[in-house]
Design an enzyme around this catalytic site. Sequence first.
Site: not given
Ligand SMILES: Cc1cc2nc3c(=O)[nH]c(=O)nc-3n(C[C@H](O)[C@H](O)[C@H](O)COP(=O)(O)O)c2cc1C
Length: 278
Positions: A218, A102-103, A166-168, A97, A38-39, A41-42, A100, A138
Site C-alpha cells: 500500500g 494463489n498457489t 508483506t505479500n497481498t 516467497n 490478483n490471482r 498464479g505465478f 502467495s 516473504k
Molecule cells: C499483479 C500482481 C502480481 C503479484 N505477483 C507476485 C508474485 O509473483 N510474487 C510475490 O512475492 N508477490 C507478488 N505480488 C505481491 C507484490 O509483490 C506486493 O507484495 C503486494 O502487491 C503489496 O504491495 P503493493 O500494495 O505496493 O502492491 C503481486 C502483486 C500484484 C498486484
Amino acid sequence: MLKLGFGFVECGSVTPRPQGGNARPRLFRLAEDRAVINRMGFNNRGMEAMAARLARRARNGILGINIGANKDSADRSADYRAAFATLAPFADYIAVNVSSPNTPGLRGLQNRDELQRLLAIVTGERARMNSSVPILLKIAPDIDPGAVDDIAQVALAAGIEGIIATNTTIARPASLKSAQAHQSGGLSGAPLFMPSTVVLKAMRARVGSKLVLIGTGGVASGADAYAKIRAGASLVQLYTALAYDGPSLVARIKRELLALVNRDGLPNIAAAIGADVK
Ligand SMILES: Cc1cc2nc3c(=O)[nH]c(=O)nc-3n(C[C@H](O)[C@H](O)[C@H](O)COP(=O)(O)O)c2cc1C
C-alpha cells in the site's frame, strides 16, 4: 525500473518449470479503493529462461529474484532449492516467497516446522554453492502475533538475512467500495497499507536490529514510505500504486521523503528506521 529512480528491483516470482498461471480474468482493478486483486498464479517462463536472460544483463543495479514453487510440484522444497541454485548467481538477493495466496497450500510453508525445513534446505544449498547471496523470506499479512514470533525465531535460527513484509492479503476489509471487491485472490494497494504495516512493526519489535526488513503493502506516497521505515523497514517496495500513479510516482516519493527527513531534523533516512517501534 532502475531508471525510474528505484534503488533496487525485485523480479518474480519464478518457478523451476514454466507455467501458465490461472485462467483469465485474473487481475482486477479496484479503482475506488486504489487497490488491485490478483490471482495470477505465478505465470512465468521458468527459471532457465530467466537465467538465460539475466546472463545477458549488465549488472548495473541491485536486483532481487523472487522464487516460488510450481503449482503441481510433488516436492516444494526441492523447487525452492532448484530455483535458488539456478538463479542465485544472478541475484543480489533471493526472496523466498511462501506467501502467495494463489498457489494452493503455499502459505502453509510459513508454519513453524515446514518453514524450518524449507530454510534449512535453501541455506544448505547456499552453503553447498559457497554463495553468500542474502536470503529474504516473504511473508503474508494474514498471520497472528504467534506466527510472527515463530517466523522471527525460525528466520533468526536459520541464518537468513531478512524478511519482506508483506505479500497481498486474502482479507476483504469492509471499507472496500469497488464492484470487483468479491473476486478471489490477493488484495494489494491502499487497503493493505495498515495490516501489512502492523505485521512489519511486530516483526521489527520481535527481531530488534538483527534482520533487514523490507516494508511493502500500500505504499503510494512519501508519507507511506516514511511510515514503513518508522515501523522498522530498512527498504521499501511498491507495486500497485505504480499502476495508478505511473512512473513519476518514484521521484515524487523521494522528494516527499526528503522533506519529511528534513522536517524531523534527521541526519539521514536511516535514522528513522524503527523510530515507531517500542
Ligand atoms: C499483479 C500482481 C502480481 C503479484 N505477483 C507476485 C508474485 O509473483 N510474487 C510475490 O512475492 N508477490 C507478488 N505480488 C505481491 C507484490 O509483490 C506486493 O507484495 C503486494 O502487491 C503489496 O504491495 P503493493 O500494495 O505496493 O502492491 C503481486 C502483486 C500484484 C498486484
